[in-house]
Motif scaffolding. Sequence first.
Motif, mmCIF file in Angstrom:
data_model
loop_
_atom_site.group_PDB
_atom_site.id
_atom_site.type_symbol
_atom_site.label_atom_id
_atom_site.label_comp_id
_atom_site.label_asym_id
_atom_site.label_seq_id
_atom_site.Cartn_x
_atom_site.Cartn_y
_atom_site.Cartn_z
ATOM 1 N N GLY A 48 0.814 -1.209 0.000
ATOM 2 C CA GLY A 48 0.000 0.000 0.000
ATOM 3 C C GLY A 48 0.843 1.252 0.000
ATOM 4 N N ILE A 49 1.921 1.247 0.766
ATOM 5 C CA ILE A 49 2.832 2.391 0.772
ATOM 6 C C ILE A 49 3.411 2.597 -0.620
ATOM 7 C CG2 ILE A 49 5.018 3.273 1.680
ATOM 8 C CD1 ILE A 49 4.357 1.756 4.296
ATOM 9 N N THR A 50 3.821 1.515 -1.256
ATOM 10 C CA THR A 50 4.377 1.614 -2.609
ATOM 11 C C THR A 50 3.383 2.280 -3.558
ATOM 12 O OG1 THR A 50 5.701 -0.379 -2.221
ATOM 13 C CG2 THR A 50 5.391 0.305 -4.508
ATOM 14 N N GLN A 51 2.110 1.918 -3.425
ATOM 15 C CA GLN A 51 1.070 2.507 -4.279
ATOM 16 C C GLN A 51 0.983 4.020 -4.108
ATOM 17 O OE1 GLN A 51 -2.708 0.628 -3.458
ATOM 18 N NE2 GLN A 51 -1.882 -1.433 -3.736
ATOM 19 N N ARG A 52 1.328 4.515 -2.938
ATOM 20 C CA ARG A 52 1.127 5.926 -2.622
ATOM 21 C C ARG A 52 2.420 6.748 -2.650
ATOM 22 N NH1 ARG A 52 -4.228 6.900 -3.375
ATOM 23 N NH2 ARG A 52 -5.522 5.385 -2.229
ATOM 24 N N LEU A 53 3.510 6.167 -3.087
ATOM 25 C CA LEU A 53 4.771 6.904 -3.078
ATOM 26 C C LEU A 53 4.763 8.101 -4.023
ATOM 27 C CD1 LEU A 53 7.409 4.037 -2.831
ATOM 28 C CD2 LEU A 53 6.908 5.776 -1.099
ATOM 29 N N ASP A 54 4.062 7.996 -5.145
ATOM 30 C CA ASP A 54 3.991 9.142 -6.051
ATOM 31 C C ASP A 54 3.337 10.340 -5.362
ATOM 32 O OD1 ASP A 54 4.940 8.203 -8.838
ATOM 33 O OD2 ASP A 54 3.592 6.603 -8.193
ATOM 34 N N TYR A 55 2.305 10.055 -4.578
ATOM 35 C CA TYR A 55 1.647 11.122 -3.808
ATOM 36 C C TYR A 55 2.628 11.757 -2.848
ATOM 37 C CZ TYR A 55 -0.940 13.095 0.135
ATOM 38 O OH TYR A 55 -1.370 13.917 1.146
ATOM 39 N N ILE A 56 3.377 10.925 -2.113
ATOM 40 C CA ILE A 56 4.323 11.462 -1.136
ATOM 41 C C ILE A 56 5.374 12.318 -1.828
ATOM 42 C CG2 ILE A 56 6.064 10.858 0.588
ATOM 43 C CD1 ILE A 56 4.449 8.284 1.107
ATOM 44 N N ALA A 57 5.899 11.826 -2.943
ATOM 45 C CA ALA A 57 6.914 12.592 -3.669
ATOM 46 C C ALA A 57 6.353 13.930 -4.139
ATOM 47 C CB ALA A 57 7.429 11.779 -4.851
ATOM 48 N N SER A 58 5.066 13.973 -4.494
ATOM 49 C CA SER A 58 4.469 15.222 -4.976
ATOM 50 C C SER A 58 4.410 16.293 -3.903
ATOM 51 C CB SER A 58 3.048 14.959 -5.500
ATOM 52 O OG SER A 58 2.102 14.843 -4.442
ATOM 53 N N LEU A 59 4.521 15.890 -2.639
ATOM 54 C CA LEU A 59 4.436 16.856 -1.537
ATOM 55 C C LEU A 59 5.678 17.727 -1.434
ATOM 56 C CD1 LEU A 59 2.939 14.594 1.283
ATOM 57 C CD2 LEU A 59 1.719 16.243 -0.154
ATOM 58 N N GLY A 60 6.772 17.279 -2.021
ATOM 59 C CA GLY A 60 8.015 18.044 -1.910
ATOM 60 C C GLY A 60 8.842 17.668 -0.703
ATOM 61 N N VAL A 61 8.612 16.462 -0.147
ATOM 62 C CA VAL A 61 9.424 15.999 0.975
ATOM 63 C C VAL A 61 10.647 15.277 0.429
ATOM 64 C CG1 VAL A 61 7.397 15.819 2.444
ATOM 65 C CG2 VAL A 61 8.199 13.790 1.217
ATOM 66 N N ASP A 62 11.598 14.988 1.321
ATOM 67 C CA ASP A 62 12.871 14.407 0.897
ATOM 68 C C ASP A 62 13.045 12.953 1.297
ATOM 69 O OD1 ASP A 62 14.197 16.980 -0.091
ATOM 70 O OD2 ASP A 62 13.613 17.527 1.948
ATOM 71 N N ALA A 63 12.317 12.521 2.320
ATOM 72 C CA ALA A 63 12.514 11.172 2.836
ATOM 73 C C ALA A 63 11.228 10.679 3.478
ATOM 74 C CB ALA A 63 13.649 11.156 3.870
ATOM 75 N N ILE A 64 11.118 9.367 3.581
ATOM 76 C CA ILE A 64 10.044 8.769 4.358
ATOM 77 C C ILE A 64 10.657 8.040 5.545
ATOM 78 C CG2 ILE A 64 8.408 8.557 2.448
ATOM 79 C CD1 ILE A 64 9.214 5.603 2.182
ATOM 80 N N TRP A 65 9.919 8.039 6.646
ATOM 81 C CA TRP A 65 10.287 7.261 7.829
ATOM 82 C C TRP A 65 9.119 6.335 8.115
ATOM 83 C CZ3 TRP A 65 9.166 10.200 12.983
ATOM 84 C CH2 TRP A 65 8.946 9.291 14.012
ATOM 85 N N LEU A 66 9.398 5.046 8.160
ATOM 86 C CA LEU A 66 8.383 4.046 8.435
ATOM 87 C C LEU A 66 8.460 3.607 9.887
ATOM 88 C CD1 LEU A 66 8.622 3.907 5.290
ATOM 89 C CD2 LEU A 66 8.109 1.473 5.485
ATOM 90 N N SER A 67 7.346 3.694 10.593
ATOM 91 C CA SER A 67 7.257 3.063 11.908
ATOM 92 C C SER A 67 7.375 1.549 11.715
ATOM 93 C CB SER A 67 5.933 3.442 12.573
ATOM 94 O OG SER A 67 5.946 4.802 12.970
#
Length: 553
Positions: A48-67
């Motif tokens: 599910g996270i993989t499906q939404r990575l394009d959305y996250i990248a569109s936000l202009g953030v630099d990294a993700i942190w997974l709990s």
Amino acid sequence: MTGTQVKTESAIDRGHRDTDWWRGAVIYQIYPRSFQDSNGDGIGDLAGITQRLDYIASLGVDAIWLSPFFTSPMADFGYDVSDYEDVDPMFGTLADFDEMTAKAHALGLKVMIDLVISHTSDQHAWFKESRASRDNRKADWYVWADAKPEGSPPNNWLSIFGGPAWEWDSVRCQYYLHNFLASQPDLNFHNPDVQDAVLSAARFWLERGVDGFRLDTVNFYFHDANLRDNPPLPEGMVLTGVDATNPYAFQHHLHDKTQPENLVFLERLRSLLDEYPGATSVGEIGADRDVIGTTAAYTVEGKRIHMAYSFDLLTPKRSAAFIRQTVEGMEAGIGSGWPSWALSNHDVVRVASRWGESQNLDLFAPLAVALVTSLRGTPCIYQGEELGLSEADVPFEKLQDPYGIRFWPKFKGRDGCRTPMPWDRGAAHAGFSAGEPWLPVPADHAARSVNAQDMAGGSVLERVRTFLNWRRGELTLQKGDIRFIDSDGETVVFTRSHQNETVLCAFNLSDEPVELNWNDGQLSVLVGSGFGGNAKAGKLMLPGLDALFARVG
């Protein structure tokens, strides 16, 4: 361990990358259980996270942190690890992790994961062996102690989750230490073999391509070897990050955490990270004494962890004066270290409710994101902050968090900030899952879903997206020094300076417009941030819940 350990490009050759990328980067925190469910079981997963990575990248953030997503019995929702080198089937497989990491890197996103090494699950093979006898190979891998003569625990230490920090084990006929749940026994870091084992687990994920770690409870690794009692909390002192209804807040935790031996271990951890150019670390410091001094000691440049955050801006306090005092205090005491700042995460009431409850969230939420990402340091944004999500009111019968169940009703725990991410207001469960979610999706969250705000002018999402993408082009806001400027009312004003460039940042935390005097140089208002503040004729003009960014000189 299952699956095949693989080296990715990011693990093999990072030498050409910017090893300083983390300094001023925006980290987007994902709580995997609640982000996106791909298989309809009601629980979010790696696919599910993989499906939404394009959305996250569109936000202009630099990294993700997974709990945590490691194998776990889930007594504390993954913070009780039973295998450090595998993915819990609930979240998928190691192949799913590899696929997610590869896509994140292809989108320019770094991948950070939680490293929970102060304790394990009582279902971990290490603990099962340790409790089997007093003389096996791992007998000293956890903190074991005899009872007092009358049978009570070895000392007065308390668990954050309620009751004594000691649990009786009928196999060894000894107590073991647990700072959290009884099913989360603390590892004994005084044993070098334990240090080697957790460093080996860290290396496993570095080899797999992760770009760094968020270090859970980083100051809890060592305990006082003499097991001395904690004294009462000094009068007038208040613990941050612990609810006042919890007896844990009555003690001054001098001996059960933040021990000097921790510094030596952090140097070992840093040496490992340095083997992987660009790998970074951010520590969670839950200290009740000298938080700034602890942060400074833990983040000595080039020696220990790269950065750390405390709970100072995660408290209910909210005023311009408090924010300035907190940040200036850290700046004055951190030395060569580097701070990390957050206004929300998976452990505290969402900032939209904690600080913005009485205000227009469409204005407050993007302002809060802009403020925390303009401070000197590395900011963490928690999933849903970009939508203006408020704290969910989860009824007692649906609570999942053992911390909340233990201290309900005065303290409702952490479920209210962990409810599923809303993607589609018209879909069942706001598009999070085709099945019944593990926590309910509030109706007001569905109304603020991604598709309801996407491309909608003036929405929280679009304003946050605009600002963060604009910020990526402003190196001064990422790397610069900070200097606060006196200002009236509920305003926070400071400059960021880097390589002969200075940017003024001014924030109005009140609903009413304000004008501030400015006599420190010519201002050129920067366009593109999405905020409407202006400067003219020696005045800073800030609408209510708005900000101004301008180049000085």
